[in-house]
Design a protein around this motif. Structure first.
Motif, PDB file in Angstrom:
ATOM      1  N   ASN A 206       0.831  -1.215   0.000  1.00 50.07           N
ATOM      2  CA  ASN A 206       0.000   0.000   0.000  1.00 50.07           C
ATOM      3  C   ASN A 206       0.865   1.266   0.000  1.00 50.07           C
ATOM      4  O   ASN A 206       0.500   2.277  -0.614  1.00 50.07           O
ATOM      5  CB  ASN A 206      -1.000   0.000   1.165  1.00 50.07           C
ATOM      6  N   GLU A 207       2.026   1.209   0.639  1.00 51.21           N
ATOM      7  CA  GLU A 207       2.939   2.357   0.593  1.00 51.21           C
ATOM      8  C   GLU A 207       3.496   2.544  -0.815  1.00 51.21           C
ATOM      9  O   GLU A 207       3.586   3.667  -1.322  1.00 51.21           O
ATOM     10  CB  GLU A 207       4.081   2.158   1.584  1.00 51.21           C
ATOM     11  N   ALA A 208       3.886   1.439  -1.445  1.00 49.38           N
ATOM     12  CA  ALA A 208       4.427   1.507  -2.805  1.00 49.38           C
ATOM     13  C   ALA A 208       3.367   2.020  -3.774  1.00 49.38           C
ATOM     14  O   ALA A 208       3.643   2.885  -4.623  1.00 49.38           O
ATOM     15  CB  ALA A 208       4.921   0.132  -3.245  1.00 49.38           C
ATOM     16  N   ALA A 209       2.146   1.505  -3.654  1.00 53.80           N
ATOM     17  CA  ALA A 209       1.052   1.962  -4.520  1.00 53.80           C
ATOM     18  C   ALA A 209       0.781   3.441  -4.296  1.00 53.80           C
ATOM     19  O   ALA A 209       0.513   4.192  -5.250  1.00 53.80           O
ATOM     20  CB  ALA A 209      -0.202   1.138  -4.252  1.00 53.80           C
ATOM     21  N   GLY A 210       0.865   3.889  -3.048  1.00 53.33           N
ATOM     22  CA  GLY A 210       0.659   5.302  -2.743  1.00 53.33           C
ATOM     23  C   GLY A 210       1.673   6.193  -3.430  1.00 53.33           C
ATOM     24  O   GLY A 210       1.328   7.280  -3.925  1.00 53.33           O
ATOM     25  N   GLN A 211       2.931   5.755  -3.470  1.00 51.89           N
ATOM     26  CA  GLN A 211       3.960   6.550  -4.152  1.00 51.89           C
ATOM     27  C   GLN A 211       3.720   6.576  -5.657  1.00 51.89           C
ATOM     28  O   GLN A 211       3.920   7.610  -6.313  1.00 51.89           O
ATOM     29  CB  GLN A 211       5.353   6.004  -3.825  1.00 51.89           C
ATOM     30  N   LEU A 212       3.275   5.457  -6.226  1.00 50.51           N
ATOM     31  CA  LEU A 212       2.976   5.438  -7.658  1.00 50.51           C
ATOM     32  C   LEU A 212       1.793   6.354  -7.986  1.00 50.51           C
ATOM     33  O   LEU A 212       1.805   7.070  -8.997  1.00 50.51           O
ATOM     34  CB  LEU A 212       2.686   4.008  -8.118  1.00 50.51           C
ATOM     35  N   ILE A 213       0.783   6.341  -7.124  1.00 48.49           N
ATOM     36  CA  ILE A 213      -0.357   7.239  -7.303  1.00 48.49           C
ATOM     37  C   ILE A 213       0.103   8.701  -7.249  1.00 48.49           C
ATOM     38  O   ILE A 213      -0.345   9.550  -8.037  1.00 48.49           O
ATOM     39  CB  ILE A 213      -1.433   6.980  -6.225  1.00 48.49           C
ATOM     40  N   ALA A 214       0.997   9.011  -6.314  1.00 47.87           N
ATOM     41  CA  ALA A 214       1.508  10.380  -6.194  1.00 47.87           C
ATOM     42  C   ALA A 214       2.245  10.801  -7.458  1.00 47.87           C
ATOM     43  O   ALA A 214       2.133  11.957  -7.904  1.00 47.87           O
ATOM     44  CB  ALA A 214       2.433  10.487  -4.980  1.00 47.87           C
ATOM     45  N   ILE A 215       3.005   9.877  -8.052  1.00 51.71           N
ATOM     46  CA  ILE A 215       3.712  10.179  -9.301  1.00 51.71           C
ATOM     47  C   ILE A 215       2.712  10.466 -10.415  1.00 51.71           C
ATOM     48  O   ILE A 215       2.867  11.423 -11.186  1.00 51.71           O
ATOM     49  CB  ILE A 215       4.637   9.014  -9.684  1.00 51.71           C
ATOM     50  N   LEU A 216       1.668   9.640 -10.501  1.00 54.64           N
ATOM     51  CA  LEU A 216       0.632   9.873 -11.507  1.00 54.64           C
ATOM     52  C   LEU A 216      -0.021  11.235 -11.322  1.00 54.64           C
ATOM     53  O   LEU A 216      -0.236  11.981 -12.292  1.00 54.64           O
ATOM     54  CB  LEU A 216      -0.430   8.772 -11.427  1.00 54.64           C
ATOM     55  N   ASP A 217      -0.347  11.590 -10.079  1.00 57.54           N
ATOM     56  CA  ASP A 217      -0.988  12.881  -9.800  1.00 57.54           C
ATOM     57  C   ASP A 217      -0.086  14.043 -10.208  1.00 57.54           C
ATOM     58  O   ASP A 217      -0.556  15.053 -10.764  1.00 57.54           O
ATOM     59  CB  ASP A 217      -1.345  12.977  -8.314  1.00 57.54           C
ATOM     60  N   ASN A 218       1.230  13.895  -9.933  1.00 60.79           N
ATOM     61  CA  ASN A 218       2.174  14.949 -10.316  1.00 60.79           C
ATOM     62  C   ASN A 218       2.236  15.111 -11.828  1.00 60.79           C
ATOM     63  O   ASN A 218       2.294  16.233 -12.342  1.00 60.79           O
ATOM     64  CB  ASN A 218       3.572  14.636  -9.774  1.00 60.79           C
ATOM     65  N   LYS A 219       2.219  13.998 -12.536  1.00 57.76           N
ATOM     66  CA  LYS A 219       2.290  14.058 -13.997  1.00 57.76           C
ATOM     67  C   LYS A 219       1.008  14.651 -14.587  1.00 57.76           C
ATOM     68  O   LYS A 219       1.049  15.392 -15.571  1.00 57.76           O
ATOM     69  CB  LYS A 219       2.574  12.665 -14.561  1.00 57.76           C
ATOM     70  N   ILE A 220      -0.127  14.314 -13.987  1.00 54.40           N
ATOM     71  CA  ILE A 220      -1.394  14.894 -14.436  1.00 54.40           C
ATOM     72  C   ILE A 220      -1.390  16.404 -14.219  1.00 54.40           C
ATOM     73  O   ILE A 220      -1.809  17.184 -15.083  1.00 54.40           O
ATOM     74  CB  ILE A 220      -2.573  14.239 -13.702  1.00 54.40           C
ATOM     75  N   GLN A 221      -0.872  16.831 -13.059  1.00 46.85           N
ATOM     76  CA  GLN A 221      -0.775  18.272 -12.764  1.00 46.85           C
ATOM     77  C   GLN A 221       0.126  19.000 -13.756  1.00 46.85           C
ATOM     78  O   GLN A 221      -0.104  20.146 -14.108  1.00 46.85           O
ATOM     79  CB  GLN A 221      -0.237  18.485 -11.349  1.00 46.85           C
ATOM     80  N   ASP A 222       1.184  18.274 -14.204  1.00 40.65           N
ATOM     81  CA  ASP A 222       2.131  18.869 -15.153  1.00 40.65           C
ATOM     82  C   ASP A 222       1.626  18.816 -16.591  1.00 40.65           C
ATOM     83  O   ASP A 222       2.346  19.216 -17.520  1.00 40.65           O
ATOM     84  CB  ASP A 222       3.486  18.153 -15.063  1.00 40.65           C
ATOM     85  N   GLY A 223       0.432  18.266 -16.795  1.00 37.39           N
ATOM     86  CA  GLY A 223      -0.156  18.266 -18.124  1.00 37.39           C
ATOM     87  C   GLY A 223       0.080  17.025 -18.955  1.00 37.39           C
ATOM     88  O   GLY A 223      -0.275  16.985 -20.136  1.00 37.39           O
ATOM     89  N   HIS A 224       0.701  15.991 -18.354  1.00 33.52           N
ATOM     90  CA  HIS A 224       0.919  14.744 -19.095  1.00 33.52           C
ATOM     91  C   HIS A 224      -0.427  14.047 -19.310  1.00 33.52           C
ATOM     92  O   HIS A 224      -1.210  13.881 -18.382  1.00 33.52           O
ATOM     93  CB  HIS A 224       1.864  13.816 -18.320  1.00 33.52           C
ATOM     94  N   LYS A 225      -0.668  13.613 -20.533  1.00 27.95           N
ATOM     95  CA  LYS A 225      -1.938  12.952 -20.849  1.00 27.95           C
ATOM     96  C   LYS A 225      -1.764  11.469 -21.172  1.00 27.95           C
ATOM     97  O   LYS A 225      -2.648  10.660 -20.901  1.00 27.95           O
ATOM     98  CB  LYS A 225      -2.613  13.676 -22.018  1.00 27.95           C
ATOM     99  N   ASP A 226      -0.638  11.122 -21.778  1.00 28.38           N
ATOM    100  CA  ASP A 226      -0.411   9.734 -22.188  1.00 28.38           C
ATOM    101  C   ASP A 226       0.332   8.990 -21.080  1.00 28.38           C
ATOM    102  O   ASP A 226       1.537   8.750 -21.166  1.00 28.38           O
ATOM    103  CB  ASP A 226       0.383   9.705 -23.495  1.00 28.38           C
ATOM    104  N   LEU A 227      -0.374   8.628 -20.006  1.00 30.98           N
ATOM    105  CA  LEU A 227       0.239   7.962 -18.868  1.00 30.98           C
ATOM    106  C   LEU A 227       0.365   6.460 -19.124  1.00 30.98           C
ATOM    107  O   LEU A 227      -0.469   5.858 -19.795  1.00 30.98           O
ATOM    108  CB  LEU A 227      -0.588   8.205 -17.605  1.00 30.98           C
ATOM    109  N   ALA A 228       1.407   5.868 -18.549  1.00 28.56           N
ATOM    110  CA  ALA A 228       1.667   4.438 -18.751  1.00 28.56           C
ATOM    111  C   ALA A 228       0.597   3.579 -18.089  1.00 28.56           C
ATOM    112  O   ALA A 228       0.294   2.484 -18.555  1.00 28.56           O
ATOM    113  CB  ALA A 228       3.042   4.070 -18.204  1.00 28.56           C
TER     114      ALA A 228
END
Length: 300
Positions: A206-228
């Motif tokens: 759950n900690e690892a998943a939380g960090q991955l979610i945080a990375i996704l949120d940061n990329k969405i905030q930065d305008g990335h649309k084509d997420l892995a």
């Protein structure tokens, strides 16, 4: 003194250094050959920082019938020569949870030994790199393995996201090995003569998943649309693989942030977008929510 089996005796004489894999479960997962060597060597070290077994050192010593010397990161990486045999007739065993060549540190020990003309023998055992097949995802469909480190307030690397993305683009699964902190010095103790260590920590799924979610949120905030992958992408959490109380859960990455798989060690798998029908059938038995699992895998 000879530290091998009867069949090996004619081939191995003199100074010897053994790297012995202990497997993933408990004291009894050691191979017969490995146990014979452990019981006969002059010194036996137990590596204590790349992984751990579910049993304590005392249980290992009782089963092996001899005492063990704990080898922490500082000893192995900074004072490796202390571990290697020193006399012509001395033989030393170095015990590693899983397979002994699963970490680059142990490869370095082999090279150091050979530089000193010390004979080396590796006794292999099961490793998370192969045992992860227990979740049903086919081993030959895995890409590059990644390590997810603990974040701090000032250090939050996300380079492992790019490796997961690369694997996903090639239709491959990703095994994420989760951080272990054992005998890590505190920041305050670095400037002191007497070292103080932080309590052991083992990253959970759950900690690892939380960090991955945080990375996704940061990329969405930065305008990335084509997420892995997304919050709703399939993830597989595994705990204590190879043990009697092994536990596996398949669910969305977001749901994985709320999953409690209990005691360490944990690892996380981010599957490929498209799964083989046999993979789907096998993985379905571990679904946290059968209906949601079917919806996630049908839309993939």
């Amino acid at each position: 003194m000879f530290c091998g089996t009867a069949d090996d005796k004619d081939k191995q004489v003199g100074i010897m250094f053994y790297l012995i894999g202990l497997g993933l479960g408990d004291a009894k997962d050691v191979t017969v050959k490995g146990l014979e060597i452990i019981r006969k060597c002059d010194r036996v070290y137990l590596e204590s920082y790349t992984s751990v077994l579910t049993v304590q050192q005392e249980a290992l010593e009782q089963f092996y019938g001899r005492s063990l010397i704990v080898a922490d990161r500082e000893l192995v990486e900074s004072n490796a020569d202390e571990i290697l045999p020193k006399r012509e007739d001395e033989e030393v065993a170095f015990l590693v949870v899983g397979d002994p060549l699963g970490a680059t540190t142990h490869t370095d020990l082999v090279l150091r030994a050979k530089e000193k003309d010390i004979q080396v023998k590796v006794i292999h055992n099961s490793s998370i790199l192969t045992a992860v097949g227990c979740c049903g995802l086919q081993l030959y469909s895995y890409g590059e393995i990644v390590s997810i480190p603990y974040w701090t307030d000032t250090w939050q690397p996300d380079s492992f996201y790019e490796k997961i993305a690369s694997n996903r683009q090639r239709g491959l699964h990703t095994l994420c090995l989760l951080d272990i902190k054992v005998k890590e010095p505190t920041s305050e103790s670095i400037t002191k003569r007497k070292k103080e260590y932080m309590p052991p920590r083992f990253m959970s799924v759950n900690e690892a998943a939380g960090q991955l979610i945080a990375i996704l949120d940061n990329k969405i905030q930065d305008g990335h649309k084509d997420l892995a992958f997304t919050h709703q992408s399939l993830a597989v959490g595994l705990a204590r693989v190879g043990c009697e109380n092994q536990h596996i859960v398949a669910c969305s990455l977001e749901d994985m942030t709320r999953v409690d798989l209990g005691l360490p060690l944990h690892c996380l798998v981010i599957p490929a977008e498209k799964l083989h029908p046999l993979e789907l059938e096998f993985l379905a038995q571990y679904a946290l929510n059968k209906t949601q699992f079917k919806e996630m895998t049908q839309s993939a």
